[in-house]
Each structure stands twice: as C-alpha cells, then as structure tokens.
Write an enzyme that holds these catalytic residues in place. Structure first.
Site, PDB file in Angstrom:
ATOM      1  CB  SER A 128      -0.866  -0.001   1.270  1.00 51.63           C
ATOM      2  OG  SER A 128      -1.437   1.269   1.482  1.00 51.63           O
ATOM      3  CE1 TYR A 155      -3.564  -0.192   5.437  1.00 49.31           C
ATOM      4  CE2 TYR A 155      -4.124  -2.511   5.657  1.00 49.31           C
ATOM      5  CZ  TYR A 155      -3.815  -1.408   4.862  1.00 49.31           C
ATOM      6  OH  TYR A 155      -3.750  -1.545   3.502  1.00 49.31           O
ATOM      7  CE  LYS A 159      -1.563  -4.162   3.309  1.00 56.82           C
ATOM      8  NZ  LYS A 159      -1.747  -5.469   2.671  1.00 56.82           N
TER       9      LYS A 159
HETATM   10  C1  WQD Z   1      -9.803   9.066   0.722  1.00 54.21           C
HETATM   11  C2  WQD Z   1     -10.052  10.548   1.010  1.00 54.21           C
HETATM   12  C3  WQD Z   1     -10.546  11.052   3.292  1.00 54.21           C
HETATM   13  C4  WQD Z   1     -14.397   8.997   3.463  1.00 54.21           C
HETATM   14  C5  WQD Z   1      -7.296   3.989   1.935  1.00 54.21           C
HETATM   15  C6  WQD Z   1      -6.844   2.909   2.841  1.00 54.21           C
HETATM   16  C7  WQD Z   1      -5.377   2.658   2.608  1.00 54.21           C
HETATM   17  C8  WQD Z   1      -5.118   2.380   1.150  1.00 54.21           C
HETATM   18  C9  WQD Z   1      -5.661   3.505   0.284  1.00 54.21           C
HETATM   19  C10 WQD Z   1      -5.129  -0.005   0.703  1.00 54.21           C
HETATM   20  C11 WQD Z   1      -9.402  11.010   2.311  1.00 54.21           C
HETATM   21  C12 WQD Z   1     -11.733  11.370   2.387  1.00 54.21           C
HETATM   22  C13 WQD Z   1     -13.181   9.490   3.021  1.00 54.21           C
HETATM   23  C14 WQD Z   1     -15.442   9.904   3.780  1.00 54.21           C
HETATM   24  C15 WQD Z   1     -14.023  11.729   3.170  1.00 54.21           C
HETATM   25  N1  WQD Z   1      -5.746   1.167   0.752  1.00 54.21           N
HETATM   26  N2  WQD Z   1     -13.011  10.840   2.883  1.00 54.21           N
HETATM   27  N3  WQD Z   1     -15.218  11.243   3.622  1.00 54.21           N
HETATM   28  O1  WQD Z   1      -7.660   7.006   3.575  1.00 54.21           O
HETATM   29  O2  WQD Z   1      -6.649   7.459   1.282  1.00 54.21           O
HETATM   30  O3  WQD Z   1      -6.641   5.181   2.212  1.00 54.21           O
HETATM   31  O4  WQD Z   1      -7.042   3.641   0.601  1.00 54.21           O
HETATM   32  O5  WQD Z   1      -4.075  -0.341   0.892  1.00 54.21           O
HETATM   33  O6  WQD Z   1      -5.013   1.552   3.379  1.00 54.21           O
HETATM   34  O7  WQD Z   1      -7.067   3.336   4.144  1.00 54.21           O
HETATM   35  O8  WQD Z   1      -8.820   6.258   1.462  1.00 54.21           O
HETATM   36  O9  WQD Z   1     -11.170   6.376   0.730  1.00 54.21           O
HETATM   37  O10 WQD Z   1     -10.683   6.322   3.229  1.00 54.21           O
HETATM   38  O11 WQD Z   1     -10.151   8.370   1.910  1.00 54.21           O
HETATM   39  O12 WQD Z   1     -13.851  12.969   3.057  1.00 54.21           O
HETATM   40  O13 WQD Z   1     -16.588   9.516   4.199  1.00 54.21           O
HETATM   41  O14 WQD Z   1     -11.457  10.755   1.162  1.00 54.21           O
HETATM   42  O15 WQD Z   1     -10.382  12.076   4.266  1.00 54.21           O
HETATM   43  O16 WQD Z   1      -8.929  12.326   2.116  1.00 54.21           O
HETATM   44  P1  WQD Z   1      -7.412   6.578   2.182  1.00 54.21           P
HETATM   45  P2  WQD Z   1     -10.279   6.766   1.862  1.00 54.21           P
END
Ligand code: WQD
Length: 348
Positions: A128, A155, A159
């Site tokens: 990741s 988590y 990784k």
């Molecule tokens: C994306 C953006 C949130 C939900 C995840 C996994 C990580 C990796 C990549 C696998 C952020 C914003 C989110 C919501 C929002 N995956 N958001 N409202 O955190 O980049 O990482 O994917 O390996 O392990 O955790 O992805 O989709 O949670 O968030 O504003 O209800 O969307 O703040 O900026 P993230 P995400």
C-alpha cells in the site's frame, strides 16, 4: 491448456476477486483461498458469471498454519501466490492492534514457509501507498525510491513489517524465492458486468462506497473530512485507480515472475500502482455527478485523524518494467461504481 496454478489468498475480497477474473482471462489456473472474514461466498458466483468457470476454492484461515498446510497438501501444484489475505480497516486496527498483527503477519509468514517447501516459489504481495505516509512536496508524485515514513496505524505498520519480512526472505532464499510488491494507491470502482464489486461491511470507511451509498439514499449526506488543507480546493488529494486496471497489474507481475524472471535485476521488486494523477475529494464528488447525473449531498466536517493531505503515484516504473498502465477514464470508473451500487440496492 491452462498456464501455472496460482493461489490467490483473500481471493473473495474486493481486489482479490477482480484479480481472479483477470488471471482467468490470462489463462492461469486460479485457486482462491479465503475465510470470508470480510467477504461473501456470493463472490464466487459473481466470478463464475463473468468467466464462465466456477473458480477452484478452499475456505481457509491463512493465519492457521495447520489449516493452511492442508491446502498445500491438497494442491501440491501451486506454482505462485498472490497474497491479499489481511485485515485492512485503519480505524479498526487502532482499536484491535493484536488482532491485526496476528492475522496480517501470521498469514504472510505461513505463506512464505509453505511456499518455500517447494524448490521454487513466486509471491506477489498486496502492499500500500500508506508506507510512504505524507511524502514531502518534492517527492510528489511518489516514486518507488521515495523515503518510507513511519506508519500512522497498526494496519500501516503491518504492511511495512510484511514488506520487511519479504525483503529478508528474498535475501535468505535468493536461489528459490522471487517477490514482487505492489504498492496500491486508492482502488475504486467495480467490474463492468456489476457481478462483482466493493462490499464494505457496515458504514463504509472509504470515500467512493460512501459516495455511492449516499447517492443511493442509504446515507443522508457525505462528510467531507476537511477543506482546510494546503491543496487547491482545500480537500485531500489521492490517486484513484480502477480496480480492474489494478487487477491487470497483478497479471503483469505474475507473468514477470513466472515467464520473464530472467529479466529481474533482483529477486525482489517494488512497483507503485496508480494513475499518476491526483484528484481531490471535492473533484471526485463533482466528477461522480458528471458521470452519473446523480447529485451527492455533502457537508464539510473536521479532518479525519491519520489522513495524509496529498499523495499520488509516479507509475513510470510499472509502466516501463511491467508494461502495464492504468488506462480507464475516471468517469467510466465512477459509472462502474454507481452501476454496482444500483445492482446491490435493486435500483434501476
Ligand atoms: C480518501 C479521502 C478522506 C471517506 C485507503 C486505505 C489505505 C489504502 C488507500 C489499501 C481522504 C476522504 C473518506 C469519507 C471523506 N488502501 N473521505 N469522507 O484514507 O486514502 O486510504 O485507501 O491499501 O489503506 O485506508 O482512502 O477512501 O478512506 O479516503 O472525506 O466519508 O477521502 O479524508 O482524504 P485513504 P479513503
């Protein structure tokens, strides 16, 4: 005549299932292993509807060495493995760190030990972009030699530890183990058939499933976690990659390990898998509306702990070495996610 038998652990999970389809399409014999801790047996029917073949499947907890060992006794012709089996909810990992360390580390350790009983083994590991944390501005877009940052959750730490386990194992078993680590950015979307897609349990943690559930009326509004970041519109930036393009990268990695390993400069390689383009949360919401015609009510709320401000990939190495590129336009990807959500909710 099928190509080699490839074990896909976590094979009924979101990325595992999409990868199984692409491995089928590439002519590999696919064996899925999963304990359904974060997926459903229905996924096997979905894969069959797409490929026309019921996938080979074993229900197994990969963190249980005895149970996992029985799988290898039953399938001595496993030539390679793609390892997805892991818990992946950042927030849950903070509440239950030991569960995460036990499952995510033991599953990988068991796989390496069991694969090593053969005289040659190849492993593709699902890693990741979280290993990069928040890259410095001069390190954006992120290439594979960007410095790794201390993880911000158990988590993320699993990784990083898994990457170190594989690095040490590749060093120790240089003559019999080849490894490719794939560092995903943000996988989104669903297979165009809508027979498989993302199945978040409970309230979605990730952005796009929350958007599609809001669009489907399951959620009143989307909370945008902060618009006071140092980005053009103040919301966080990510590299959203189509899950089917991501799945195809696993086939390219498998082909490199099984059919072109002589090209490998070392017996362990790392690749960033992204589009190379960053999109903000607000841009994604706007693109979703343009792609589907459906509005998504949202409110700006406080920042989410642990979020990095902006990260997107430099995918040059994967483009050139794997001969792979993320090609699907984001509008098409968002439409695939909406088609899947409508299928799940029985919306025409
Ligand atoms: C994306 C953006 C949130 C939900 C995840 C996994 C990580 C990796 C990549 C696998 C952020 C914003 C989110 C919501 C929002 N995956 N958001 N409202 O955190 O980049 O990482 O994917 O390996 O392990 O955790 O992805 O989709 O949670 O968030 O504003 O209800 O969307 O703040 O900026 P993230 P995400």
């Amino acid at each position: 005549m099928k190509k080699a038998k490839v074990l896909v652990t976590g094979g009924t999970g979101y990325i595992g299932a999409h990868t199984a389809v692409e491995l089928f399409n590439a002519g590999y014999e696919v064996l899925l292993a999963d304990n359904f801790s974060n997926s459903s047996p229905d996924v096997l029917d979905g894969i069959e509807k797409i490929t026309g073949e019921k996938p080979l499947f074993e229900e197994v907890d990969c963190s249980d060495i005895n149970a996992f060992g029985l799988l290898f006794e039953k399938h001595p012709d496993i030539r390679a493995a793609i390892h997805f089996a892991a818990y992946k909810a950042v927030g849950e990992s903070v509440e239950k760190p030991v569960m995460y360390y036990r499952n995510n580390l033991f599953s990988l350790i068991n796989l390496i030990e069991l694969m090593n009983r053969q005289n040659r083994s190849s492993i593709v590991f699902s890693s990741s972009c979280t290993v990069y944390g928040q890259p410095a501005k001069e390190n954006l877009p992120v290439s594979e030699n960007a410095p790794l940052q201390p993880a911000t959750s158990p988590y993320g730490r699993t990784k990083q530890i898994c990457e170190d386990i594989l690095k040490d194992s590749a060093m120790a078993y240089r003559d019999k183990l080849n490894v490719i680590l794939l560092r995903y950015f943000n996988p989104i979307g669903a297979h165009p058939s809508a027979f498989i897609g993302e199945l978040p349990r409970g309230v979605p943690q990730n952005l796009l499933p929350y958007i599609t559930q809001t669009a489907a009326g399951l959620r009143d509004f989307l909370s945008v976690y902060g618009n006071d970041y140092s980005t053009p519109d103040g919301s966080c930036i990510r590299d959203y990659i189509y899950v089917c393009d991501l799945a195809k990268a696993h086939v390219a990695a498998m082909e490199r390990l099984l059919e072109k390993s002589e090209e490998m400069k070392d017996n362990i390689e790392y690749f960033n898998l992204g589009t190379g383009k960053g999109l903000s949360v607000l841009e994604l919401i706007d693109l979703f509306k343009k792609s589907t015609g459906v509005d998504v009510p949202y409110r700006i709320t406080g920042r989410r702990a642990g979020d990095v401000e902006q990260v997107w990939a430099d995918p040059t190495l994967a483009n050139e070495v794997l001969g792979w590129r993320a090609t699907t336009p984001v509008e098409e990807v968002l439409a695939s996610a909406w088609k899947w959500e409508k299928k799940l909710r029985g919306i025409n």
